[in-house]
Design a protein around this motif. Sequence first.
Motif, PDB file in Angstrom:
ATOM      1  N   ARG A  65       0.052  -1.133  -4.739  1.00 36.98           N
ATOM      2  CA  ARG A  65      -1.670  -0.415  -4.150  1.00 36.98           C
ATOM      3  C   ARG A  65      -1.789   1.259  -3.698  1.00 36.98           C
ATOM      4  O   ARG A  65      -1.696   1.569  -2.912  1.00 36.98           O
ATOM      5  CB  ARG A  65      -2.570  -1.562  -3.010  1.00 36.98           C
ATOM      6  CG  ARG A  65      -2.988  -2.522  -3.925  1.00 36.98           C
ATOM      7  CD  ARG A  65      -3.441  -3.457  -2.702  1.00 36.98           C
ATOM      8  NE  ARG A  65      -2.972  -3.507  -1.412  1.00 36.98           N
ATOM      9  CZ  ARG A  65      -3.041  -3.886  -0.164  1.00 36.98           C
ATOM     10  NH1 ARG A  65      -4.119  -3.617  -0.072  1.00 36.98           N
ATOM     11  NH2 ARG A  65      -2.444  -4.398   0.221  1.00 36.98           N
ATOM     12  N   ASP A 116       2.327   1.586   3.204  1.00 36.71           N
ATOM     13  CA  ASP A 116       3.592   0.597   3.564  1.00 36.71           C
ATOM     14  C   ASP A 116       4.817   1.445   3.626  1.00 36.71           C
ATOM     15  O   ASP A 116       5.905   1.407   3.762  1.00 36.71           O
ATOM     16  CB  ASP A 116       3.695  -0.254   2.548  1.00 36.71           C
ATOM     17  CG  ASP A 116       2.997  -1.828   3.061  1.00 36.71           C
ATOM     18  OD1 ASP A 116       2.672  -1.898   4.477  1.00 36.71           O
ATOM     19  OD2 ASP A 116       1.400  -2.123   2.139  1.00 36.71           O
ATOM     20  N   THR A 168      -1.035   5.817   8.736  1.00 36.63           N
ATOM     21  CA  THR A 168      -1.009   5.231   9.304  1.00 36.63           C
ATOM     22  C   THR A 168      -0.637   4.130   9.186  1.00 36.63           C
ATOM     23  O   THR A 168      -0.207   2.374   9.163  1.00 36.63           O
ATOM     24  CB  THR A 168      -1.279   5.706  10.737  1.00 36.63           C
ATOM     25  OG1 THR A 168      -2.758   5.290  10.138  1.00 36.63           O
ATOM     26  CG2 THR A 168      -0.849   6.383  11.059  1.00 36.63           C
ATOM     27  N   VAL A 169      -1.575   3.329   7.994  1.00 34.25           N
ATOM     28  CA  VAL A 169      -1.841   2.260   7.566  1.00 34.25           C
ATOM     29  C   VAL A 169      -0.730   1.681   6.063  1.00 34.25           C
ATOM     30  O   VAL A 169      -1.062   0.571   5.938  1.00 34.25           O
ATOM     31  CB  VAL A 169      -3.278   2.153   7.348  1.00 34.25           C
ATOM     32  CG1 VAL A 169      -3.667   1.687   8.564  1.00 34.25           C
ATOM     33  CG2 VAL A 169      -4.199   2.917   5.852  1.00 34.25           C
ATOM     34  N   LEU A 174       1.105  -1.103  -0.028  1.00 30.82           N
ATOM     35  CA  LEU A 174       0.107   0.111   0.501  1.00 30.82           C
ATOM     36  C   LEU A 174       0.920   0.598  -0.267  1.00 30.82           C
ATOM     37  O   LEU A 174       1.444   0.938   0.658  1.00 30.82           O
ATOM     38  CB  LEU A 174      -0.471   0.046   0.944  1.00 30.82           C
ATOM     39  CG  LEU A 174      -2.203  -0.367   0.861  1.00 30.82           C
ATOM     40  CD1 LEU A 174      -2.518  -0.538   2.155  1.00 30.82           C
ATOM     41  CD2 LEU A 174      -3.688   0.249   0.621  1.00 30.82           C
ATOM     42  N   VAL A 179      -4.039   7.921   7.187  1.00 32.02           N
ATOM     43  CA  VAL A 179      -3.985   7.433   6.101  1.00 32.02           C
ATOM     44  C   VAL A 179      -2.583   6.852   6.191  1.00 32.02           C
ATOM     45  O   VAL A 179      -2.370   5.475   5.283  1.00 32.02           O
ATOM     46  CB  VAL A 179      -4.845   8.119   4.336  1.00 32.02           C
ATOM     47  CG1 VAL A 179      -3.814   7.097   3.351  1.00 32.02           C
ATOM     48  CG2 VAL A 179      -6.009   8.621   4.519  1.00 32.02           C
TER      49      VAL A 179
END
Lengths: 272, 272, 272
Positions: A58, A76, A73-74, A35, A71
């Motif tokens: 992604r 990669d 924080t999640v 991500l 956002v």
Amino acid sequence: MTSSLPTRPGPDLAHDPDLAAVAPVIRALRERAPLVHCITATVSMEIVANGLLAAGARPMMTETLAEAPVVTTVADALAVNLGTLSTDAMEGIPAVVEVAVRDGRPWVLDPTAIGLAPVRTPLARGLLDSRPAVVRGNASEVLALVGSGAGGRGADSLAVPESAEAAAREVVRKSGGAVAVSGETDLVLDAGRRALVARGTSQLTRVTGTGCLLGALTAACSVVAEDGFEAALAATVWMNVAGELAAERAAGPGSFRMELLDALDAVGAEGS
Amino acid sequence: MTSSLPTRPGPDLAHDPDLAAVAPVIRALRERAPLVHCITATVSMEIVANGLLAAGARPMMTETLAEAPVVTTVADALAVNLGTLSTDAMEGIPAVVEVAVRDGRPWVLDPTAIGLAPVRTPLARGLLDSRPAVVRGNASEVLALVGSGAGGRGADSLAVPESAEAAAREVVRKSGGAVAVSGETDLVLDAGRRALVARGTSQLTRVTGTGCLLGALTAACSVVAEDGFEAALAATVWMNVAGELAAERAAGPGSFRMELLDALDAVGAEGS
Amino acid sequence: MTSSLPTRPGPDLAHDPDLAAVAPVIRALRERAPLVHCITATVSMEIVANGLLAAGARPMMTETLAEAPVVTTVADALAVNLGTLSTDAMEGIPAVVEVAVRDGRPWVLDPTAIGLAPVRTPLARGLLDSRPAVVRGNASEVLALVGSGAGGRGADSLAVPESAEAAAREVVRKSGGAVAVSGETDLVLDAGRRALVARGTSQLTRVTGTGCLLGALTAACSVVAEDGFEAALAATVWMNVAGELAAERAAGPGSFRMELLDALDAVGAEGS
């Protein structure tokens, strides 16, 4: 559900030595499907998002101060491109970089069009203190990052990458990471290594956002590569080989853009 | 570096009289590769940027008050489209027009979707005082610019260009420049000249942003053309001939959009 | 004017039972050419606008508080997607929904990426009170809408549609409309009906904005369909059948995106 696609002949990618050298990173990216939170020029959002999807990563794209840091924080990895630098992005960028640094996520800085513009130039210079894994730009932008040259006129480079090598080394000293200077020949270096990539096609300069996509792809690669240098080298080879493949299949800049996305998907699949 | 692209048969552009008449402007644009600062609808940014690149110009896109006026100082021309009219653009547009006027750069006004919308309608009318080289719009928009009609419903025109001729003449009187009214037949006029261009394809209305691109291409042409009228005529013929070529090659609106970019690159190259 | 396009062989759409069931809505949409005011993610604006045009609808896109509510007054339907949620959109969305409700226009809510993000999550939940004709999202988003699950990571769903069926029923109770849950199999339901659509292709997940386009197409269909359920079912079948057709013709995610637009135009034309 239909998912099989017809295949077409192309260059012999299975025996391309540049590609073979970075194939482990490409395969690892597709396995991980990272991500990547991307803040990029509005004009390039579509090719950045679809290019990352074609490559196997992604994308996520939000830039307001209210939501973007959450956002991150999640994610990669984080890719920060100063392309449009809307009011929302001006506020959001320092905050998302802070989250990436705090959480130990790799991040890439693409100092688009710095030099002349009064907000992005000091912003980009200040962001070097947050130690981006990779700084990716054209020669004009890398020169402007350390205060040399006048910066780019628009998003295209007026200077060749080698002319920015001293500036790139100064950026490496400040950031502690790698620097990739895009041009006809691409230069990738960090404190201990240096690579020249003489691949690609001039067609890549006929489509807006291919540099932004390279920055975002570098961020995606940085999730699975050993370090920023390896990520920048893998992304640079991947984009350039995909560009060569697309140029063979395209009849102009419109079809080249479409073929580039197909090629990002196709490149590296031969060895898996 | 790979740069050669395969060629495909197409219409006999080398003997197209409309194209021959504007070919000097097309060739001069490609020679000059003008930098065009474009403020446009968000949805059309990609086709505007890639369309300009395909034609041979170089786009720049920033719209904040903090940075956009500085960017205009290095541009060869300015294209202002009111499409999205974000808060950033509302603040930036008057400032970039002021720079273009001060520096003697040609600029083009595209009063997208005026009539109903409360901010853009007075903004567009006021901008006529800054003497755009060309005003480009559909008939509804040109009518709304002088206070006639209710303006467009969305970005598509409900009125035919000829119905807006009186309004276009009034715009010419106010701006001192040229006006191009887009439709099935395009009308281009200034204080002394008038041309009708009955070329193109209805496929151009099936793709968003082709009108925005025509406005930006007009701005690019205005850098190398004698005046606004010549620039508007050249851009109008160029877009419409490219549209015809693309329609012959396309199988639907998606492929038409791609072929249009290829065709913008191909048109005019036969005589060079 | 050139308008004829070559035709290509494809699947036998004339005998597709799923398509036959929704063909009246497709034909009615093309007859009506509804104006759809779309507020959507910046990255998806282009595919949303061109997808609606390919289908036969007409998009409008503005999001500022100053202008967007006025634009809604002339729209036939409204599609609200929380994708980017810029500062402009945060202010504009509640106002445009209020206009749609006041004027009795159908509207569709696409609660993109809710769950984690702090502004859009309460915003989406609150908007259920304004009774959207359809809520369209992936399973993670529908779960997050009623407070279950953590929401999506980015725009892709981690949960299968069936797992969100209880949540979808709760949304139906709150909104009084229909809910469409996208996934490998799509689930469409309202207070009295339930349909599973096992069509489409995994290629749709390789292109950004296809979900946003499905939401906007649902809004367009809601202008001519009996109710939200029928609109959501028609749009879901249309998109998925177009995706299957595009997947047969594409060689990768770039060409798939182009072919999808051609296919949206082609699907449903066989019966007219």
